[in-house]
Structures are given as structure tokens and as C-alpha cells.
Design an enzyme around this catalytic site. Structure first.
Site, PDB file in Angstrom:
ATOM      1  N   GLU A 114       0.866  -1.171   0.000  1.00 36.74           N
ATOM      2  CA  GLU A 114       0.000   0.000   0.000  1.00 36.74           C
ATOM      3  C   GLU A 114       0.910   1.230   0.000  1.00 36.74           C
ATOM      4  O   GLU A 114       1.685   1.437   0.933  1.00 36.74           O
ATOM      5  CB  GLU A 114      -0.899   0.022   1.237  1.00 36.74           C
ATOM      6  CG  GLU A 114      -1.738   1.279   1.370  1.00 36.74           C
ATOM      7  CD  GLU A 114      -2.418   1.401   2.721  1.00 36.74           C
ATOM      8  OE1 GLU A 114      -3.277   2.285   2.865  1.00 36.74           O
ATOM      9  OE2 GLU A 114      -2.079   0.630   3.645  1.00 36.74           O
ATOM     10  N   GLU A 152      -8.668  10.691   5.153  1.00 36.81           N
ATOM     11  CA  GLU A 152      -8.835   9.892   6.359  1.00 36.81           C
ATOM     12  C   GLU A 152      -9.116  10.875   7.492  1.00 36.81           C
ATOM     13  O   GLU A 152      -8.330  11.790   7.742  1.00 36.81           O
ATOM     14  CB  GLU A 152      -7.584   9.073   6.653  1.00 36.81           C
ATOM     15  CG  GLU A 152      -7.365   7.948   5.655  1.00 36.81           C
ATOM     16  CD  GLU A 152      -6.213   7.051   6.045  1.00 36.81           C
ATOM     17  OE1 GLU A 152      -6.350   5.833   5.924  1.00 36.81           O
ATOM     18  OE2 GLU A 152      -5.166   7.563   6.469  1.00 36.81           O
TER      19      GLU A 152
END
Length: 497
Positions: A141, A226
Site C-alpha cells: 500500500e 482519512e
């Protein structure tokens, strides 16, 4: 943590009504299904609401009041993506692509950020050993942190600092929650947008560090926020991510087309602007052009002309054009050209104007205190949650951080949002005060009444307002031609420097 990056390319004429989504796992198809917006509230059940434009791909968080500690996982990751994400694939994405076959990967990414809460502005690029997976990817990621606030930090620890595409990045590495590899690139100083950023250089850096397996596949990309705390007002203005194959050696095409020149407005209506330009050249062939309206991609064309439709009447815009070839090489932006749509023939929600008065007789003190109000000159009501005002000023020397306040508002300061954002280098301005509204409706012919606003530098150093773009000497309300009124991010009244 779930995260990733979206690829928002050619735009269709704006036609679909904005979608409001307050569900935990809701999704909305963007641009005919080539991209997907996802609520992705994976670590909370508090209500999160967004307004999504399916045609342009833009979206904004209209309700969010999360309050999680920043030493754990975020509450949510509202984001857009393209590719195959946990087995859900968008159409015509061009992904997956093997890492060792990538030739060009570039992004244009523009956001609206707020000065409160705890969040990051993050793009995620996911890699997997197979072209498709229905589960957690087994590769790396890669997180790109364009900005962050509130004390949040990436997974792992900072292990290096690197220069990539003219910017300085801190490199963080560490295992994710399920043990997968994570490498994060955190932009020093932060930004609200990345224009023409070379993502391939970042991927190559990850390969060189042993964090990315060159035999793995780039399977999808997401971009969003986020959020640990707060979040209301965050928004995605535009995002593109273009990847193509080619090793970059052995004769591979790595030369970008020439910059389009002669960009000109060839016609306007009350809802459209038509443009043309001199065709660009390339060492192989130009495959198309991307047209940007006010810094956000408005659409693509294979010819040297384009008509941007679905605009508000009497709205002002700025356009640039980039040329690209089949290998994914993209030129720099053309010179900017302004355009204003014709006046409409009837009631429109875009019939707004800002009025200003000077509440500060001293242009050299340590605060700027504009008085503003919004007037609806049309024949239909306006949803205030879609409207923002911008007051342009120059910060001169001193800190780049600002505090803002609402001292008085007829509609109540609790109904007013305010923040300072960087504007680059413009005549009489390098920042602007952006004023918005938490909701409500402004009736035809009505005014919000006075908004008494104030801003200061974090170090309380002095301003020199004498040459500020939006400042004027009048102490009674008058039409403010140099204060911009925006609906869903599009300038509909006034001007920008």
C-alpha cells in the site's frame, strides 16, 4: 487503514443533480461508471453526509463530527477510486498494469481543506501479486500524504527524506494493521493541490527501497480524506491519475507534446464556453487534449477545440489546455484564458453578488476585518450550503498560518464557516479568506445581512493591506466586483486576481 487514489479524467456535460449520501457504505458512480465514490466509513457509525456530483466527480463533506483519538485508526475514508478495489472494478479503467511495465504515471489532484479537526489528505495506490483480488491486496500500500493536520501521522516511522518532482517528501515505512507493507510519502509543508505530479518517480523510489515488488500489479488508486476528528467542509475538487505502459528505455516514448498555444474563446452562451487553440506537436503523435476550468479538469477532446457546457449564466472562468500522447506523456499547461458566460434569460440560482464594506481603517495593523454580505438578485432561492465567498489578500512576511473569526452575523456566526487558503502568487493576493455556510436557503431578492469577519497571522505580525486585491475604502456596503462568489466551486460572480 483503507486508503487509495481516484482517476477522474474526461468530463461529460453537467446534467445529473448532486447526490446526497448519509449512509455508512454508500457508493456513487462517477462519470458514467469509470470512477466510483465511496463513503467508506469503516471505523465509526456516526453520521457522515456528502454531496456528490456524478458528472464532474467533485464531492464535499457536508456533515461530519467524528471525535476519535489520533493514536488509532481513522473513523472514515471518503474517497473516489478507479480500478479494482476489493474485487469491485470500475469500467474502462486501464488497470491493472505491471509495475515493471509502467512508462508514465501522473496526477492532477485538487482539494478543499479546513483549518480544524484531525485528518490527512491522502492518495492510496494498491499493488497485488495477481491482476485482480477479491480480498486485501497482498502487495504494498503506497500512501501519498499531500497534507495533514491535528497531529496525525503515517503508519510506522520516518526512515528517509527524498526529493521527488521538485518537492521534498518524508518517507515512512512500517507494517499495516494486517501485516501488509506500507510506504508513505509525506509532503513537507503540505499543499492543497498537486498539478502534473510524476507518480512514476515515487513508485520507482519505492521499488528502489525494496518496498514495491516490480513484478506486482498496480490494481487501483483512491484519493480522499482519512478523518479522525471533525471533517465537515473537506472536499475533492478534481483528481486525475493517468498510467501507461513502457519501460522508458530502448526507444520508449518519453517525450511530452509541445504546450498548446493560441488558446482563445470562440463563443459563449448563457451555459457554455467554446475554445480553440493551435494543435500541439509530438515526436510520435498527439492523442488528445485535457481542458481545465478554474484548475479542475472539465473534459477531454481529440481535436483542437472544446465546448464546456452546463455552466451558470454570467459566470466567470479561467481555462488552460494540456496536450498528451499515447504513451501518457503530458505537456505543461497552456497560458490561461478568461471567459464569462452570457446573462441568462430567467431565474437562476447563480444570480448572486457579494457586497463589501471596510471595517478596518488601519491598513497596517495585525488584523484584516472585511464586512461582507451575499445578495440573491435572481428569482429563485439559493441553497447556501453550496455557496462560498472569497476575499483575496496578501500575507506579506511572517507565518503562513492564519486564525479566523466571525464577530457578528445577522444569520448567526454558528451558520458561517471561515478559513484562509493559499492562492499562489497573484496580483495583490497570495491567500484568500473563504466564507461558507452550514446550510439554509437565501430567498430571491434577499440578503444574508452583514457578516463581520476577522483574520490574523498566527504570529500576529502586521499586514500591509494597501495593495490587497479585494480591499476597498468604502465604509458602507457596496457591490464588490473583486470578491468572488462561488457555487459548488465554480465562480459565478465577481472576479479572482
Amino acid at each position: 487503514m483503507l486508503a487509495a487514489a481516484s482517476l477522474l479524467t474526461g468530463a461529460a456535460p453537467a446534467s445529473a443533480a448532486p447526490v446526497t449520501d448519509c449512509s455508512q457504505w454508500g457508493t456513487t458512480e462517477l462519470r458514467g461508471g469509470e470512477y466510483l465514490y465511496q463513503q467508506n466509513e469503516w471505523n465509526s457509525e456516526a453520521e457522515q453526509c456528502v454531496s456528490v456530483d456524478p458528472d464532474t466527480g467533485a464531492w464535499s463533506v457536508t456533515k461530519s463530527s467524528f471525535s476519535l483519538p489520533t493514536n488509532g485508526a481513522p473513523a472514515t475514508y471518503p474517497s473516489s477510486y478507479k480500478g479494482c478495489h476489493w474485487g469491485a472494478c470500475t469500467s474502462d479503467s486501464g488497470l491493472p498494469l505491471r509495475v515493471d511495465e509502467l512508462g508514465s504515471v501522473r496526477t492532477d489532484w485538487s482539494t478543499t481543506q479546513v483549518d480544524s479537526g484531525a485528518y490527512n489528505v491522502s492518495m492510496d495506490i494498491w499493488f497485488n501479486s495477481a491482476p485482480v483480488t477479491d480480498d486485501q491486496p497482498d502487495g504494498t500500500e503506497v500512501m501519498i500524504w499531500m497534507n495533514h493536520r491535528g497531529g496525525v501521522q503515517p503508519i510506522g516511522s520516518r526512515t528517509a527524506t527524498v526529493q521527488l518532482d521538485g518537492r521534498t517528501w518524508d518517507v515512512w515505512t512500517g507494517p499495516g494493521a494486517s501485516g501488509w507493507k506500507v510506504i508513505s510519502y509525506v509532503l513537507q509543508g503540505g499543499a492543497t493541490e498537486l498539478a502534473g505530479f510524476d507518480v512514476k518517480g515515487l513508485i520507482d523510489d519505492g521499488v528502489g527501497r525494496g518496498s514495491i515488488d516490480p513484478s506486482h500489479y498496480l490494481i487501483d488508486a483512491e484519493a480522499g480524506f482519512e478523518i479522525w476528528q471533525g471533517g465537515q467542509g473537506l472536499g475533492m475538487n478534481g483528481f486525475s491519475f493517468e498510467a501507461s505502459t513502457g519501460s522508458g528505455s530502448g526507444g520508449q516514448d518519453t517525450q511530452a507534446p509541445t504546450v498548446p498555444v493560441g488558446v482563445a474563446v470562440t463563443g459563449t452562451t448563457d451555459s457554455s464556453v467554446s475554445l480553440s487553440w493551435t494543435p500541439a506537436t509530438d515526436d510520435t503523435a498527439v492523442s488528445g487534449y485535457d481542458v481545465y476550468r478554474d484548475g479542475v479538469k472539465a473534459g477531454s477532446t481529440s481535436s483542437a477545440s472544446f465546448t464546456d457546457t452546463g455552466l451558470a449564466a454570467s459566470s466567470s472562468h479561467r481555462y488552460t489546455v494540456r496536450a498528451r500522447d499515447a504513451a501518457g506523456n503530458t505537456s505543461a499547461a497552456s497560458a490561461e484564458v478568461p471567459a464569462t458566460t452570457a446573462a441568462g434569460g430567467g431565474g437562476t440560482a447563480g444570480a448572486l453578488k457579494a457586497q463589501y464594506k471596510n471595517n478596518d481603517s488601519s491598513p497596517g495593523d495585525n488584523q484584516i476585518r472585511p464586512g461582507l454580505q451575499l445578495v440573491n438578485t435572481g428569482t429563485t432561492a439559493v441553497d447556501l450550503s453550496e455557496v462560498t465567498l472569497r476575499y483575496w489578500f496578501s500575507g506579506e512576511s511572517g507565518t503562513a498560518s492564519y486564525g479566523t473569526s466571525c464577530d457578528y452575523a445577522v444569520i448567526g456566526c454558528g451558520s458561517v464557516t471561515h478559513r484562509v487558503a493559499a492562492a499562489g502568487s497573484r496580483p495583490g493576493a497570495d491567500h484568500y479568506l473563504e466564507v461558507g455556510f452550514t446550510g439554509g436557503s437565501l430567498a430571491a431578492g434577499a440578503s444574508t445581512g452583514e457578516l463581520q469577519l476577522r483574520l490574523n497571522k498566527a504570529d500576529w505580525s502586521a499586514f500591509d493591506e494597501t495593495d490587497d486585491y479585494s480591499r476597498a475604502a468604502n465604509t458602507a456596503f457596496a457591490d464588490a466586483s473583486k470578491a468572488g462568489v462561488y457555487i459548488n466551486g465554480a465562480l459565478v460572480s465577481g472576479t479572482a486576481p
